[in-house]
Design a protein around this motif. Structure first.
Motif, mmCIF file in Angstrom:
data_model
loop_
_atom_site.group_PDB
_atom_site.id
_atom_site.type_symbol
_atom_site.label_atom_id
_atom_site.label_comp_id
_atom_site.label_asym_id
_atom_site.label_seq_id
_atom_site.Cartn_x
_atom_site.Cartn_y
_atom_site.Cartn_z
ATOM 1 N N LEU A 27 0.842 -1.201 0.000
ATOM 2 C CA LEU A 27 0.000 0.000 0.000
ATOM 3 C C LEU A 27 0.878 1.253 0.000
ATOM 4 N N ALA A 28 0.238 2.390 -0.266
ATOM 5 C CA ALA A 28 0.987 3.647 -0.385
ATOM 6 C C ALA A 28 1.772 3.992 0.883
ATOM 7 N N ASP A 29 1.256 3.583 2.042
ATOM 8 C CA ASP A 29 1.947 3.905 3.298
ATOM 9 C C ASP A 29 3.038 2.886 3.641
ATOM 10 N N GLY A 30 3.303 1.965 2.748
ATOM 11 C CA GLY A 30 4.363 0.973 2.976
ATOM 12 C C GLY A 30 3.877 -0.325 3.592
ATOM 13 N N SER A 31 2.587 -0.351 3.990
ATOM 14 C CA SER A 31 2.022 -1.615 4.502
ATOM 15 C C SER A 31 2.095 -2.656 3.393
ATOM 16 N N ARG A 32 2.359 -3.904 3.785
ATOM 17 C CA ARG A 32 2.396 -4.926 2.732
ATOM 18 C C ARG A 32 2.058 -6.301 3.302
ATOM 19 N N GLY A 33 1.599 -7.149 2.395
ATOM 20 C CA GLY A 33 1.256 -8.510 2.809
ATOM 21 C C GLY A 33 0.954 -9.366 1.600
ATOM 22 N N TRP A 34 0.553 -10.603 1.860
ATOM 23 C CA TRP A 34 0.254 -11.522 0.759
ATOM 24 C C TRP A 34 -0.894 -12.454 1.138
ATOM 25 N N MET A 35 -1.487 -13.028 0.129
ATOM 26 C CA MET A 35 -2.586 -13.977 0.325
ATOM 27 C C MET A 35 -2.451 -15.070 -0.735
ATOM 28 N N VAL A 36 -2.529 -16.304 -0.296
ATOM 29 C CA VAL A 36 -2.450 -17.449 -1.209
ATOM 30 C C VAL A 36 -3.762 -18.212 -1.086
ATOM 31 N N TYR A 37 -4.244 -18.754 -2.195
ATOM 32 C CA TYR A 37 -5.567 -19.384 -2.187
ATOM 33 C C TYR A 37 -5.620 -20.472 -3.249
ATOM 34 N N GLN A 38 -6.620 -21.315 -3.114
ATOM 35 C CA GLN A 38 -6.897 -22.311 -4.150
ATOM 36 C C GLN A 38 -8.121 -21.846 -4.931
ATOM 37 N N GLN A 78 -10.884 -23.182 -7.191
ATOM 38 C CA GLN A 78 -11.577 -24.329 -7.765
ATOM 39 C C GLN A 78 -12.515 -23.832 -8.862
ATOM 40 N N LYS A 79 -13.233 -24.756 -9.498
ATOM 41 C CA LYS A 79 -14.075 -24.381 -10.636
ATOM 42 C C LYS A 79 -15.078 -23.277 -10.267
ATOM 43 N N PHE A 80 -15.697 -23.418 -9.090
ATOM 44 C CA PHE A 80 -16.721 -22.459 -8.704
ATOM 45 C C PHE A 80 -16.420 -21.757 -7.386
ATOM 46 N N LEU A 81 -15.255 -22.016 -6.821
ATOM 47 C CA LEU A 81 -15.036 -21.645 -5.426
ATOM 48 C C LEU A 81 -13.598 -21.199 -5.192
ATOM 49 N N LEU A 82 -13.460 -20.105 -4.438
ATOM 50 C CA LEU A 82 -12.148 -19.748 -3.887
ATOM 51 C C LEU A 82 -12.092 -20.320 -2.481
ATOM 52 N N THR A 83 -11.000 -20.969 -2.146
ATOM 53 C CA THR A 83 -10.940 -21.612 -0.831
ATOM 54 C C THR A 83 -9.486 -21.782 -0.396
ATOM 55 N N ARG A 84 -9.293 -22.343 0.779
ATOM 56 C CA ARG A 84 -7.971 -22.640 1.349
ATOM 57 C C ARG A 84 -7.061 -21.411 1.324
ATOM 58 N N PHE A 85 -7.441 -20.413 2.066
ATOM 59 C CA PHE A 85 -6.671 -19.178 2.119
ATOM 60 C C PHE A 85 -5.526 -19.291 3.129
ATOM 61 N N ALA A 86 -4.391 -18.735 2.766
ATOM 62 C CA ALA A 86 -3.298 -18.489 3.723
ATOM 63 C C ALA A 86 -2.876 -17.044 3.494
#
Lengths: 123, 294
Positions: free
Chosen positions: B204-215, B217-225
């Motif tokens: 982000l503009a203020d230097g905040s940062r992070g990440w998100m990983v996900y699976q 699927q055909k109809f679904l986003l799931t298994r977030f880290a």
């Protein structure tokens, strides 16, 4: 004849709903999973869809989302049939575009029939 | 696996002797009266076994001496830790020692492998199961949330940020980093085993940062880290979710087992996620090195 699609994976529950709604002017068609349920909904355009939330392939919320994305089903009420606590059922109904819910287990026959009739009458 | 349990009316059979279709049929029968039934089909069970490192050789089906099915219990194995999952007893045979026999069998399997740490989750308010686990020495460590977000939720514009999509390889490098002690389903191995994994990283503009990983699927986003590396977790998570849902506006979303004290949680609610149900996480033994350092 009024056509009701029941999407439900447990045979005993299917038999119960068929029995409760028998003798009325309803044709009950049945799908045991979400993918079959969507296909049957598109093939038959039923007057009402009774949708169990726990299905073996995709759950009832996901299926309701697919159905709501199909404009041919815009006029078809989709009703969740669920054992969720009432508060959770309300949140899911609102979030996923259901028209209402019926709580499981179905104990009062007259109440269940009245609920089905009320969803069919909803404009 | 021991062919019989001290309760001689119950026979315990290795789950590897059954097909996925047979295991699915038994499992679904155990759940018909659950508030959250979560039935499966054979394909979903096979994916579950692979994703969560379930060893069917060390998992058990309970039956009568006459071969009538009574219940099932599954054991996940990773390094120096184990996970008990899918425990279920067919309704009309409950309160006859089947659940305890299945639990003791899997604890014995873990002990034979010199595993001293076992995890599990139990749906909140499933009092009989909670009491059984407590009796066997499991202790409560926290509460977990299962959240859903409908694709019909009002869309949001992506927050202005330097956002970068990540492929599977880069995503899996990130999930291996320290995220604290996670429930079994959210540990790095679960994503390593899963198909269609990708991720998103932003600053982000203020230097905040992070990440998100996900699976996906055909109809679904799931298994977030996910992880916030710098800045306020809720702010970073909101920005990540805004980009994710902007990218996949038609996909349903289900995320499992977010710890109730996770500082990213307000962002999920703000993004339209609703709570499906809660689980209680329980442990047996002391946290092993493999989890302490990740």
């Amino acid at each position: 004849m009024t056509k009701i699609l029941l999407v439900e994976d447990i045979p005993d529950n299917v038999a119960l709903v068929r029995k409760l709604l028998s003798g009325r002017d309803y044709e009950i068609i049945h799908a045991p999973d979400a993918e079959t349920g969507l296909q049957m909904a598109l093939d038959h355009i039923p007057d009402l869809i009774l949708l169990d939330l726990g299905l073996p392939d995709y759950d009832g919320q996901t299926l309701a989302g697919w159905m709501r994305a199909e404009s041919v089903l815009d006029a078809t009420p989709i009703v969740a049939v669920t054992a969720w606590p009432e508060e959770t059922a309300k949140k899911m109904v609102e979030s996923y575009g259901f028209d209402g819910y019926i709580c499981k287990p179905i104990i009062k026959v007259s109440e269940f029939i009245a609920q089905v009739e009320s969803f069919l009458k909803t404009p | 696996m021991s062919p019989t349990h001290p309760n001689t009316t119950i026979k315990l059979i290795s789950a590897s002797r059954f097909s996925y279709e047979q295991l699915t049929a038994i499992y679904n029968q155990t759940r018909v009266d659950y508030m959250v039934p979560m039935p499966m089909n054979a394909a979903r069970l096979a994916e579950y076994v692979t994703t969560y490192d379930v060893s069917l050789d060390h998992s058990a089906v309970a039956a009568t001496q006459d071969g009538e099915m009574l219940g099932v219990n599954m054991l996940g194995l990773r390094e120096d830790r184990a996970w008990i999952t899918r425990l279920g007893v067919i309704p009309n045979t409950r309160r006859s020692g089947v659940g305890q026999a299945l639990m003791e069998s899997l604890m014995e399997q873990a002990a034979r492998l010199s595993i001293k740490f076992v995890m599990l989750e139990v749906i909140k308010n499933n009092t009989p199961a909670y009491q059984l686990f407590s009796k066997l020495g499991f202790y409560e460590v926290g509460e977990l949330l299962v959240l859903r977000r409908s694709p019909s939720t009002k869309p949001v514009d992506p927050i202005v940020a330097d956002a970068q999509r990540m492929d599977r390889t880069d995503s899996l490098v990130l999930v291996g980093r320290d995220r604290g002690t996670q429930p079994w389903t959210n540990q790095s191995e679960s994503l390593t085993n899963a198909f269609e994994v990708s991720g998103l990283r932003l600053t982000l503009a203020d230097g905040s940062r992070g990440w998100m990983v996900y699976q996906r699927q055909k109809f679904l986003l799931t298994r977030f880290a996910f992880k916030t590396e710098v800045g306020d977790p809720a702010t970073v998570a909101y920005a990540l979710l805004s980009h994710l849902h902007h990218q996949y506006p038609r996909l349903d979303t289900q995320i499992e087992n977010i710890q109730i004290n996770d500082p990213h949680l307000p962002a999920f609610y703000e993004m339209g996620y609703v709570e499906s149900f809660r689980r209680i996480e329980m442990w047996h033994g002391t946290l092993p090195a493999s989890l302490s350092v990740k």
